[in-house]
Design an enzyme around this catalytic site. Structure first.
Site, PDB file in Angstrom:
ATOM      1  N   THR A  29       1.401  -4.430   4.166  1.00 29.92           N
ATOM      2  CA  THR A  29       1.094  -4.698   5.573  1.00 29.92           C
ATOM      3  C   THR A  29       0.529  -6.093   5.813  1.00 29.92           C
ATOM      4  O   THR A  29       0.573  -6.590   6.929  1.00 29.92           O
ATOM      5  CB  THR A  29       0.098  -3.657   6.123  1.00 29.92           C
ATOM      6  OG1 THR A  29      -1.099  -3.672   5.320  1.00 29.92           O
ATOM      7  CG2 THR A  29       0.702  -2.257   6.106  1.00 29.92           C
ATOM      8  N   THR A  53       0.814  -1.207   0.000  1.00 32.62           N
ATOM      9  CA  THR A  53       0.000   0.000   0.000  1.00 32.62           C
ATOM     10  C   THR A  53       0.849   1.260   0.000  1.00 32.62           C
ATOM     11  O   THR A  53       0.497   2.263  -0.625  1.00 32.62           O
ATOM     12  CB  THR A  53      -0.938  -0.002   1.228  1.00 32.62           C
ATOM     13  OG1 THR A  53      -1.827  -1.117   1.128  1.00 32.62           O
ATOM     14  CG2 THR A  53      -1.770   1.270   1.295  1.00 32.62           C
TER      15      THR A  53
END
Length: 307
Positions: A72, A15
């Site tokens: 993540t 991300t």
């Protein structure tokens, strides 16, 4: 002006390197957006130019620390693997973000700046691999992702963060006590052999099919994500006895997010190794590394007490 630290930045996507045409897209960007190289991510945040950045490939001897931008979803696994296997003394910091760099109120920039500050801090040495997000510093062994979208997703639930990054600097409040990089038995391995280890989840009514399937697929080890405080179903027990007779090593972990698995009597009698407080995905990493060295249950059990 004091000489600024030299930090190597390595991009692994995720991300923190994602962009979308819409500043309100914080949901569909993984599949329909695009990924930026780490150089372009840094260019978006002029504040990162406070540091003199170098690619890892340059292998300059005066690099003070390393920052790894990472997705993540599996960040905690990469962090723990590096915490066991790196053979460098410089601080290594993994960082990600919950919102893409293109999003309104993205956390990517602040997280990246915080990670650079930690990697350049002399106080970060000797603490193993670190994870930095949301102004918090976590030990790789302890931290887990706890929420799909919230910014405070990375938490060390049992023991808490080891430090914080505020406007006036980096502050550490405790040091991890378990062995970590570069002082591990895996740090000197040049080529890592990682035997297959699978995770099998326990749930009400679970039979032994997945246990047997893992062994049939060639798993040298199985981590059981059991009911807290480390229980599995009767049919899973029977299946484990069958695969253990074929040499498969079994670790008992828990599907609960906190707490440890103690070496209780029934585990000892079944020759199942207690996974301590490692979650299933981290227990899998340690077991795989150990199986690359030994299949001795006592040595593997000791590793779970050590790392």
């Amino acid at each position: 002006m004091p000489r600024l630290p030299r930090i190597a930045v390595i991009g692994c996507g995720g991300t923190i390197a994602s962009v979308s045409p819409s500043s309100l897209d914080v949901l569909d960007y993984p599949e329909f957006g695009s990924k930026l190289p780490i150089e372009d991510v840094l260019q978006r945040f002029p504040e990162t130019r406070l540091f003199l950045l170098h690619r890892l490939a340059q292998e300059e001897p005066d690099i003070q620390g390393f920052v790894i931008g990472h997705g993540t979803g599996s960040l905690e696994e990469t962090a723990y693997f590096l915490n066991l296997t790196l053979n460098i003394a410089q601080p290594t910091v993994l960082v990600g973000s919950q919102r893409p760099v293109s999003a309104l109120s993205s956390d990517a920039g602040m997280n990246l700046v915080a990670a650079l500050r930690v990697a350049g801090s002399p106080d970060a040495r000797g603490k193993g691999v670190l994870v930095v997000l949301n102004d918090e510093i976590h030990a790789a062994r302890d931290v887990i992702k706890t929420s799909t979208y919230r910014l405070q997703t990375f938490r060390s639930l049992d023991f808490g963060a080891i430090g914080q990054v505020d406007g006036d600097g980096v502050r550490f409040y405790r040091t991890p006590s378990r062995r970590h990089a570069p002082d591990t038995e895996f740090a000197s391995i040049e080529k890592l052999a990682l035997p297959r280890v699978d995770i099998v989840y326990s749930y009400a009514g679970a039979d032994g099919a997945l246990v047997e399937a893992a062994a049939a697929a060639g798993a040298a080890g199985i981590v059981m994500a059991g009911f807290a405080p480390g229980l599995i179903t009767p049919l899973q027990i029977e299946a484990l006895k069958f695969v253990q007779a074929r040499g498969v090593v079994v670790i008992q972990s828990s599907r609960a997010p906190t707490g440890r698995i103690a070496p209780r009597r029934y585990l000892r009698e079944m020759s199942i190794i207690a996974g301590d407080d490692l979650n299933p995905q981290k227990a899998r990493i340690l077991l795989s590394l150990m199986l690359g060295r030994t299949s001795d249950p006592q040595k593997i059990a000791q590793a779970f007490e050590t790392y």
